[in-house]
Design an enzyme around this catalytic site. Sequence first.
Site, PDB file in Angstrom:
ATOM      1  N   ASP A 111      19.580  -6.943-135.586  1.00 26.14           N
ATOM      2  CA  ASP A 111      20.820  -6.207-135.812  1.00 26.14           C
ATOM      3  C   ASP A 111      21.508  -6.122-134.454  1.00 26.14           C
ATOM      4  O   ASP A 111      21.115  -5.343-133.595  1.00 26.14           O
ATOM      5  CB  ASP A 111      20.510  -4.818-136.365  1.00 26.14           C
TER       6      ASP A 111
ATOM      7  N   TRP B 155      19.398   3.246-136.171  1.00 24.81           N
ATOM      8  CA  TRP B 155      19.779   2.121-137.042  1.00 24.81           C
ATOM      9  C   TRP B 155      18.564   1.325-137.486  1.00 24.81           C
ATOM     10  O   TRP B 155      18.489   0.888-138.631  1.00 24.81           O
ATOM     11  CB  TRP B 155      20.830   1.241-136.367  1.00 24.81           C
TER      12      TRP B 155
ATOM     13  N   LYS C 273      32.831  -3.536-133.257  1.00 19.49           N
ATOM     14  CA  LYS C 273      32.570  -2.970-131.934  1.00 19.49           C
ATOM     15  C   LYS C 273      32.947  -3.981-130.838  1.00 19.49           C
ATOM     16  O   LYS C 273      33.763  -3.684-129.976  1.00 19.49           O
ATOM     17  CB  LYS C 273      31.110  -2.568-131.799  1.00 19.49           C
TER      18      LYS C 273
HETATM   19  N1  PMP Z   1      23.621  -1.121-136.836  1.00 15.58           N
HETATM   20  C1  PMP Z   1      24.092  -0.671-135.668  1.00 15.58           C
HETATM   21  C2  PMP Z   1      23.329  -0.948-134.407  1.00 15.58           C
HETATM   22  C3  PMP Z   1      25.292   0.046-135.651  1.00 15.58           C
HETATM   23  O1  PMP Z   1      25.770   0.514-134.493  1.00 15.58           O
HETATM   24  C4  PMP Z   1      25.990   0.282-136.854  1.00 15.58           C
HETATM   25  C5  PMP Z   1      27.322   0.997-136.889  1.00 15.58           C
HETATM   26  N2  PMP Z   1      27.512   2.003-136.015  1.00 15.58           N
HETATM   27  C6  PMP Z   1      25.434  -0.190-138.037  1.00 15.58           C
HETATM   28  C7  PMP Z   1      24.265  -0.907-137.991  1.00 15.58           C
HETATM   29  C8  PMP Z   1      26.111   0.026-139.358  1.00 15.58           C
HETATM   30  O2  PMP Z   1      27.167  -0.835-139.398  1.00 15.58           O
HETATM   31  P1  PMP Z   1      28.259  -0.885-140.538  1.00 15.58           P
HETATM   32  O3  PMP Z   1      29.066   0.356-140.426  1.00 15.58           O
HETATM   33  O4  PMP Z   1      29.001  -2.146-140.183  1.00 15.58           O
HETATM   34  O5  PMP Z   1      27.545  -0.991-141.830  1.00 15.58           O
END
Ligand code: PMP
Length: 357
Positions: free
Chosen positions: A169, A101, A193
Site C-alpha cells: 500500500d 492503514w 496524495k
Molecule cells: N492507505 C493509506 C496509507 C492511506 O494513507 C489512505 C488514505 N489516507 C488509505 C489507505 C485509504 O485510501 P482511500 O481513501 O483512497 O481509500
Amino acid sequence: MRNYNFSAGPAALPVPVLEQVAREMLELPGAGASIMEISHRSKKFEEVIAHAENGIRSLLGLPEEFHVLFLQGGASLQFAMAPMNMLAGSKKADYIITGAWGQKAIKDAQKYGAARVAATTKESNFSRLPESLDLDSGAEFVHFTSNETIQGVQWPQEPQTNGVPLICDASSDILSRPIDVAKYGLIYAGAQKNIGPSGVTVVILRDDLLQKCASDLPPMLDYRVQVDNKSLYNTPNTFGVYVIGLVCDYLQSQGGLAGMQARNEEKARLLYDAIDSTDFYTGHAASNCRSRMNVTWRLPSEELEKRFIEEAKAQGMVELKGHRSVGGLRASIYNAFPREGVVALVEFMKEFERKTG
Ligand code: PMP
C-alpha cells in the site's frame, strides 16, 4: 491567495499542473471539448490513458511484466480486492503492520484467506519498525504499508522477504522516491496524495501474480477483467487519469524520482531539524523510520497544540492537526508541497516556541 496546504489528502498538486488543467478546461487540445466531456472509448482518451500509464512506467522503470491499472474505490477497495484475487482457495499471506492503514488492510484480508500478522508495532503506538519478521515461506505475498500516513512511519527500504513477492500500500509515498520494483508483486495507491486527484487508484500488478488470481469474481473486482479491458471495463475517472498523466510529466521535469527523493528528503530534514533542535517539540516516529511525507510531532500540552494550529492557520498554514489516534500535529509534505511552505512553517515553529515556550 493559495494557502500552504499541509493536508494528508486530497493534498496539494503542482501549480504548473493546475495551470495546465485550467488552460485546457474548456478544450483539451484536439478534443473539441473538455476531458470530462469526451467518451472514455474515444481515440483522444486512449491517448490520455496511455500517456498516464507511460508516465508511471517510465518514472518507476517498470518492466513489461507489470500491468498498470486505473481503478476506483480508493486504496480501501484494494484492501479487499487484492486478497479476494490472490487468497482464494485457502492460500496464505503475511501482513506487516506498522500503523492504522495496515491494520485495516489485514482485517479485510482475513475475510478472504489465511492472512497472518508477521509483525506489528502496535505496542509502541506505531512509532517504529518491527525488529524482526515472522515470515511463512509458503505465503503468497507479504503485505506492508510503505508509509503510514497517520503515524508518519515510513520504511527506508523494503522489508526482506526471502523472495516472497511484496504487496505494498503505497498510497502516501508513491512516486516520491525510486523503489526496487523487482521486489514487488502488487503496488496500489489512491492518487490523491502524491500523484493526482481523489477518485482514481493506481494498481501495478506483476503478470505472474495475475495468472494465479481467482477467476470467478464479479468483473469489477476481478484483476483479470480489469487488465483485459485496460481499465475500461466500465467508465473510469477520466479526469483523474488525465491529471495523473500531467503530474507524471511534471515529476519527470523535476528530475524524475531521484529528483523528487532529493527534494522530499530536504524538505523533511528542515522540519525534523526544527523538531530535534528543542525539547519543546517531540517527534512521534523513531528516527530510523521517520516519514518524508507526513511529519508527526507533539507540543508540551494539548492547549499549546490547539493554539499552534489556530495561529498557523491565521498565517495561511492549514491542515496541521494530527489524526486523533496520535494527537499533536501532522505536516503532510508530499511531492507537490513547496519548499517555501516548509521554511515558513519552521520559522513559525521557532517564533511560537519563543513566544510560548
Ligand atoms: N492507505 C493509506 C496509507 C492511506 O494513507 C489512505 C488514505 N489516507 C488509505 C489507505 C485509504 O485510501 P482511500 O481513501 O483512497 O481509500
